[in-house]
Design a protein around this motif. Structure first.
Motif, mmCIF file in Angstrom:
data_model
loop_
_atom_site.group_PDB
_atom_site.id
_atom_site.type_symbol
_atom_site.label_atom_id
_atom_site.label_comp_id
_atom_site.label_asym_id
_atom_site.label_seq_id
_atom_site.Cartn_x
_atom_site.Cartn_y
_atom_site.Cartn_z
ATOM 1 N N PRO A 165 20.025 41.482 -73.120
ATOM 2 C CA PRO A 165 19.973 41.865 -74.537
ATOM 3 C C PRO A 165 18.683 42.569 -74.941
ATOM 4 C CG PRO A 165 19.769 39.479 -74.283
ATOM 5 C CD PRO A 165 20.072 40.027 -72.936
ATOM 6 N N GLY A 166 17.706 42.631 -74.017
ATOM 7 C CA GLY A 166 16.479 43.362 -74.311
ATOM 8 C C GLY A 166 16.581 44.834 -73.915
ATOM 9 N N MET A 195 21.951 37.647 -68.882
ATOM 10 C CA MET A 195 20.499 37.827 -68.899
ATOM 11 C C MET A 195 20.023 38.506 -67.610
ATOM 12 S SD MET A 195 19.778 36.599 -71.828
ATOM 13 C CE MET A 195 18.034 36.272 -71.955
ATOM 14 N N GLN A 196 19.059 39.406 -67.781
ATOM 15 C CA GLN A 196 18.425 40.145 -66.684
ATOM 16 C C GLN A 196 19.427 40.938 -65.831
ATOM 17 O OE1 GLN A 196 15.875 36.811 -65.093
ATOM 18 N NE2 GLN A 196 14.272 38.255 -65.618
ATOM 19 N N TRP A 197 20.584 41.214 -66.413
ATOM 20 C CA TRP A 197 21.615 41.973 -65.687
ATOM 21 C C TRP A 197 21.990 41.284 -64.381
ATOM 22 C CZ3 TRP A 197 24.134 46.075 -67.802
ATOM 23 C CH2 TRP A 197 23.516 46.789 -68.834
ATOM 24 N N GLU A 198 21.848 39.985 -64.329
ATOM 25 C CA GLU A 198 22.039 39.276 -63.056
ATOM 26 C C GLU A 198 23.523 38.933 -62.902
ATOM 27 O OE1 GLU A 198 21.800 36.667 -59.774
ATOM 28 O OE2 GLU A 198 22.506 35.985 -61.713
#
Lengths: 347, 332
Positions: A165-166, A195-198
């Protein structure tokens, strides 16, 4: 003395050979490409494409990887400014944090081109971006079609798995997608960020949501590598290919493979090759500080639109929908065939 | 003066505090979060705990022995990527196959364990033989390990592992996927080793007071080296499981899991000073974090709150540790 003469003759021969090669004739200097990370296929593909296309128009490209760290990229910018290259191509880790370095480079007479990540807070010499909001629009159009085919009308439940989302890339796609889907009140959209494109985070979201919302018709993930984890979760939940529709964006090779296997229906491509080629097309104008005129330009067969914005000339390239019908087309970067077409400088 | 019966109750609660907190949190979420209270969600929590739980085993053993290991996340990613490159069929995967096909399971597992063990042995060499600081050595391994993942894959993905491997992610026993059972069994096995074998007891002694342990005749260096190698191999196992779950590997696979693992280890009651800890408590810590993550997935809460809550929980865990210590002192 004899040895000195032989050495001088050798050096002269080498210099003559160098001067006579077309490569030298076309050598217009060095451009530094500051890539944000090499952890995904789009970024590694961008290195190959930018180096190739810049080579076509006579520039040598040196790539520096910031490893997704803003401070590292700031340091790289400072170092590169000291080297006085012909230009800098920047794909910023952080849009705001790099603003002082962009200004410093331009103040030192070094043009800065933005690749893929648009910085609007300060002027630069050229920005080449995919229309990320437009990618959301294309995805919405495809999802509208898929839901209509499945449910007889544009209705149902869509799980949207964002990236981090960042990252404005994913937020823009979300914006484009959701603004177009507003026209369909019978479609419920559940949005969750990985999160973190993980990838395993995306897999967990899909597993949970299949239980919380078992009537999910379609999953829209914002990157193909997340689609792989989503597929793994669908498979683990006993779903068959196509039972839950899957749409992804960015056009990475793994996404194209999922289309071939029937797990995924549509991949909205981020036009990596055209984005890179556009920079090369205008490199001479940027380096020589010539005017870039607004209008439409053919970039590797795509219609790029140049507008003059408050942050400088901006070329936007449209994304394309990849389906089973066209998945093998080599023009899509996910097929990993860098175009043979030589980019020519824009007139 | 506390009665022996009351003292026993207090000590039981202190020893298993994290389980009580887990129970309270799960009850709270079950009552307040729609869709939370169902078998499938609990199975998901256990499944999602698989990788952090496995990583936490090796990390806990090393912390109990008095050392830090920052490399486990990268070792996991490296083992996952090697597994993906060798056995996946798409992307950078070479798609190596065997006849019969099931042979790929033990062979890939052995390779993943070996990858982890080699990195663990490298860490052990620097720490034990060259007497270098474990924090720095493993920090370096964290960095070069991820670098090696990127270099091996060129930033690309390896996807589509053979069906024989995927079975571990798809087949379930008591609603829980086999990969999660692997983590549970590994936790129980190492909990037994830690509590009931000379190796485990020596580890606790070395972590508590290495000089005293050395004087008591324990081969501290050998024990430390073995623990580093074990921690590496267990991280390799975590990588193998993660590759199976995602049917391959991407260059950013597992990124950020080190911090979750540390959080779980601390919440689970392992003392960062060494010499104290229980692996079942650590598993409860992992479940607690996964329960919160799942509740956030199901609620409309912004995802940024995950890290905020997890960070807060680590602080609370450290505070509780201090409180527990003071209560134990009073009891003594």
């Amino acid at each position: 003395m004899k040895r000195l003469m032989v050495s001088l003759a050798g050096a002269a021969a080498l210099a003559a050979a160098t001067f006579l090669t077309p490569a030298y004739a076309a050598d217009k200097g060095t451009i530094y490409y500051l890539v944000p990370t090499l952890l995904d296929e789009f970024q590694t593909g961008s290195v190959t494409a930018i180096e190739k296309f810049m080579g076509d128009v006579g520039y040598k490209t040196v790539t520096l990887n910031a490893d997704n760290k803003t401070d590292v990229q700031q340091g790289q910018m400072n170092d590169v400014i000291a080297l006085k290259p012909s230009a800098i191509v920047l794909a910023a880790v952080d849009f705001n944090a790099l603003k002082p370095q962009i200004e410093a480079a331009r103040a030192a007479g070094i043009p800065v081109m933005e690749f893929d990540r648009q910085i609007t807070s300060t002027p630069s010499d050229l920005t080449s971006v995919a229309g990320t909001v437009e990618i959301g629009h294309v995805a919405a159009t495809e999802i509208e079609r898929l839901l209509k085919e499945k449910n007889g009308a544009v209705k149902g439940k869509v799980l949207q798995v964002l990236g981090d989302p960042g990252d404005p890339y994913t937020l823009d796609i979300q914006k484009g997608f959701e603004e177009k889907m507003k026209a369909f009140p019978d479609v419920t959209i559940v949005s969750k960020p990985a999160m973190q494109w993980e990838a395993s985070n995306a897999g967990s979201i899909v597993s949970d949501q299949l239980l919380a919302n078992p009537d999910i018709d379609l999953i829209f993930v914002h990157a193909a590598h997340l689609a792989v984890a989503a597929t793994a979760s669908l498979e683990a939940a006993g779903k068959k290919p196509g039972e839950v529709l899957l749409v992804s964006s960015n056009g990475a090779p793994v996404g194209l493979d999922l289309i071939r296997k029937g797990w995924e229906q549509v991949e909205v491509e981020q036009p990596l090759f055209a984005q890179a080629a556009a920079l090369a097309m205008f490199a001479d104008k940027v380096v020589n500080k010539q005017e870039i005129k607004p209008g439409t330009y053919d970039v590797l067969g795509l219609e790029g639109t140049v507008t003059i914005e408050s942050w400088g000339p901006n070329i936007k390239l449209p994304g394309a929908a990849i389906t089973k019908a066209n998945v093998d087309d080599p023009k899509f970067w996910g097929n990993m065939k860098t175009p043979d077409t030589k980019v020519a400088p824009a007139p | 003066m506390v009665s022996p019966r009351r003292r026993a109750v207090i000590e039981f609660v202190l020893d298993h505090l994290v389980w009580f907190i887990l129970f309270a949190v799960v009850t709270l979420f079950s009552l307040t979060v729609p869709s939370y209270f169902q078998i499938g969600i609990f199975a998901n929590i256990v499944e999602q705990s698989t990788f952090v739980a496995t990583l936490a085993i090796g990390l806990s053993l090393l912390i109990i022995a008095g050392y830090m290991d920052l490399s486990v996340e990268s070792v996991m990613a490296l083992a996952a990527m090697v597994t993906g490159i060798l056995f996946a069929k798409s992307g950078v995967g070479l798609g190596i196959s065997f006849s019969p096909e099931w042979l790929v399971v033990p062979i890939s597992l052995a390779i993943a364990l070996a990858v982890g063990a080699v990195v663990g042995a490298t860490n052990a060499y620097f720490v034990v033989r060259l007497k270098m600081n474990a924090f720095i050595v493993t920090l370096a391994a964290y960095i070069w390990g991820r670098g090696l993942v990127v270099a091996l894959s060129s930033g690309r993905s390896a996807q589509e592992l053979p069906a024989a491997m995927r079975v571990f992610a798809i087949e379930r026993f008591l609603s829980i996927p086999l990969i999660a059972w692997v983590a549970i069994v590994a936790t129980l096995v190492f909990a037994f080793i830690l509590n009931k074998t000379p190796f485990g007891r020596h580890l606790l002694l070395v972590g508590g007071n290495p000089v005293a342990a050395y004087r008591a005749g324990i081969r501290v260096d050998r024990l430390t080296a073995t623990t580093f190698i074990l921690a590496g191999a267990i991280a390799g196992l975590a990588g193998w499981l993660l590759a199976i779950r995602t049917s391959g590997a991407t260059a950013n696979l597992g990124i950020g899991m080190l911090f979750q693992t540390f959080a779980a280890v601390v919440i689970g009651g392992v003392s960062l000073k060494g010499g104290v800890g229980s692996l079942t408590g650590v598993y409860a810590g992992v479940l607690l974090l996964a329960s919160i993550q799942t509740a956030i997935n199901l609620m409309g809460m912004p995802a940024h709150f995950t890290q905020l809550i997890q960070g807060g929980m680590v602080l609370v865990a450290v505070l509780l540790d201090t409180v527990k210590l003071s209560i134990r002192k009073k009891l003594a």
